[in-house]
Design an enzyme around this catalytic site. Structure first.
Site, mmCIF file in Angstrom:
data_model
loop_
_atom_site.group_PDB
_atom_site.id
_atom_site.type_symbol
_atom_site.label_atom_id
_atom_site.label_comp_id
_atom_site.label_asym_id
_atom_site.label_seq_id
_atom_site.Cartn_x
_atom_site.Cartn_y
_atom_site.Cartn_z
ATOM 1 N N PRO A 31 16.347 62.113 47.180
ATOM 2 C CA PRO A 31 16.661 61.425 45.932
ATOM 3 C C PRO A 31 16.797 59.906 45.993
ATOM 4 O O PRO A 31 16.993 59.280 44.971
ATOM 5 C CB PRO A 31 18.009 62.036 45.554
ATOM 6 C CG PRO A 31 18.654 62.291 46.884
ATOM 7 C CD PRO A 31 17.533 62.708 47.794
ATOM 8 N N ASP A 54 5.380 57.815 46.223
ATOM 9 C CA ASP A 54 5.826 57.623 44.848
ATOM 10 C C ASP A 54 6.702 56.387 44.676
ATOM 11 O O ASP A 54 7.161 55.785 45.656
ATOM 12 C CB ASP A 54 6.611 58.859 44.379
ATOM 13 C CG ASP A 54 5.702 59.999 43.966
ATOM 14 O OD1 ASP A 54 4.503 59.760 43.770
ATOM 15 O OD2 ASP A 54 6.201 61.140 43.830
ATOM 16 N N LYS A 76 4.517 56.542 39.571
ATOM 17 C CA LYS A 76 4.490 56.620 38.115
ATOM 18 C C LYS A 76 5.832 56.144 37.579
ATOM 19 O O LYS A 76 6.878 56.614 38.005
ATOM 20 C CB LYS A 76 4.224 58.046 37.640
ATOM 21 C CG LYS A 76 2.878 58.620 38.064
ATOM 22 C CD LYS A 76 2.712 60.032 37.514
ATOM 23 C CE LYS A 76 1.351 60.613 37.885
ATOM 24 N NZ LYS A 76 1.285 60.941 39.322
ATOM 25 N N GLY A 107 9.290 61.760 45.579
ATOM 26 C CA GLY A 107 10.726 61.665 45.382
ATOM 27 C C GLY A 107 11.325 63.028 45.073
ATOM 28 O O GLY A 107 10.711 63.853 44.386
ATOM 29 N N GLY A 108 12.531 63.280 45.593
ATOM 30 C CA GLY A 108 13.200 64.549 45.322
ATOM 31 C C GLY A 108 12.492 65.701 45.993
ATOM 32 O O GLY A 108 12.192 65.664 47.186
ATOM 33 N N ASP A 109 12.214 66.739 45.207
ATOM 34 C CA ASP A 109 11.523 67.930 45.701
ATOM 35 C C ASP A 109 10.159 68.034 45.029
ATOM 36 O O ASP A 109 10.045 67.808 43.818
ATOM 37 C CB ASP A 109 12.347 69.178 45.381
ATOM 38 C CG ASP A 109 11.648 70.439 45.839
ATOM 39 O OD1 ASP A 109 11.776 70.780 47.025
ATOM 40 O OD2 ASP A 109 10.952 71.073 45.018
ATOM 41 N N MET A 189 15.396 62.332 34.021
ATOM 42 C CA MET A 189 14.466 61.414 33.346
ATOM 43 C C MET A 189 14.722 61.323 31.847
ATOM 44 O O MET A 189 13.794 61.274 31.051
ATOM 45 C CB MET A 189 13.018 61.867 33.587
ATOM 46 C CG MET A 189 12.634 61.970 35.043
ATOM 47 S SD MET A 189 10.962 62.607 35.302
ATOM 48 C CE MET A 189 11.184 64.349 34.885
ATOM 49 N N GLY A 218 21.384 57.199 41.692
ATOM 50 C CA GLY A 218 22.294 57.988 42.513
ATOM 51 C C GLY A 218 21.857 58.099 43.955
ATOM 52 O O GLY A 218 20.673 58.095 44.272
#
Length: 278
Positions: A31, A54, A76, A107-109, A189, A218
């Site tokens: 994250p 990303d 993006k 990013g993230g999963d 988002m 975060g």
């Protein structure tokens, strides 16, 4: 420099030479805090010939790649894409067909609002070998860094994760139905759409005084948190100047934020920070 575990590239892969057979790794970077990447994700970065990354990927993770690795930004942002998704798919296939180890760093999963499923489909249809390397999702990590447990035996045993992106309509979110679930709701988002979806939730039956929080950037040193009630959180976030990237948590678990907040104290600890990739 990083204190993360390092892996050597397999001996049969050469230095920066293409591998005998290309492969794509769809890797979740986590994250924002670069230390939250998985060990397997880091290993993939160390082996990569090409990295497509990303917008929200930490720059510290890019420095984990070997010298000479081709790094391509395909991020993006709101109303602004460095590259269309079809072009990203084409690049993944093209480099893999050249025999290269390709890391798609997301990013993230990859499979949670990350278009990893679309990319995996494109690779499968093209006959390209690939692996999915799950990442720590912001939907879980960001509330955790804000001291907000998504489930708690005294509050709720259900969690719903949706996107609040105004342009995400495939399929659209039924906010009125979500209002009836009464558990924890995590909206990714959704900063711009915050006034709209909070109103929809109230119209659907969620009480206006339901606790809510908006968390910007975060898990990073720039983390900011605003807490309030469902009826007022959009105004509070606007007045505070919160913007993307941010997520919203709605539910009574938000009340635990003040008691369980831990990251601010830890992030100000110089000894702790010196041991991390920042």
């Amino acid at each position: 420099m990083s204190t993360l575990i390092h892996y050597r590239r397999p001996a049969n892969s050469g230095n920066n030479e293409p591998s005998p057979r290309g492969k794509v790794f769809l890797v979740g970077a986590g994250p924002g805090d670069p230390d939250l990447i998985t060990v397997k994700g880091l290993r993939c970065l160390h082996m990569a010939d090409v990295v497509l990354y990303d917008r929200l990927v930490s720059p510290a993770l890019l420095e984990e790649t070997r010298p000479g690795v081709l790094r391509i930004y395909v991020g993006k942002g709101p109303q602004k894409h460095a590259m269309e998704q079809t072009d990203i798919n084409t690049l993944l296939i093209t480099y893999a067909q050249q025999g290269r180890i390709v890391v798609r760093l997301k990013g993230g999963d990859p499979f949670l609002f990350g278009r990893g499923g679309e990319e995996a489909e494109a690779l499968a249809n093209a006959g390209i070998p690939f692996e999915i390397v799950p990442g720590v999702s912001s939907s879980i990590a960001v509330p955790a860094y804000a001291g907000i447990p998504l489930t708690h035996r005294n509050y709720t045993s259900t969690v719903t994760i949706v996107t609040g992106h105004a342009g995400y309509t495939s399929p659209g979110v039924n906010w009125e139905a979500l209002a009836q679930l009464k558990g924890t709701l995590v909206v990714l988002m959704g900063v711009k759409a915050l006034p709209q979806f909070t109103q929809h939730l109230i119209e659907g039956g969620l009480t206006p005084d339901t606790p809510a929080a908006v968390i910007q950037e975060g898990t990073t040193a720039q983390q900011r948190i605003i807490t309030g009630e469902l009826a007022t959180i959009a105004r509070q976030a606007s007045e505070a100047g919160l913007s993307s990237p941010a997520l919203t948590v709605i539910g009574h678990v938000v009340n635990l934020h003040e008691l369980l907040s831990w990251y601010e104290a830890v992030s100000s600890d110089a000894t702790f920070n010196n041991a991390l990739v920042v």
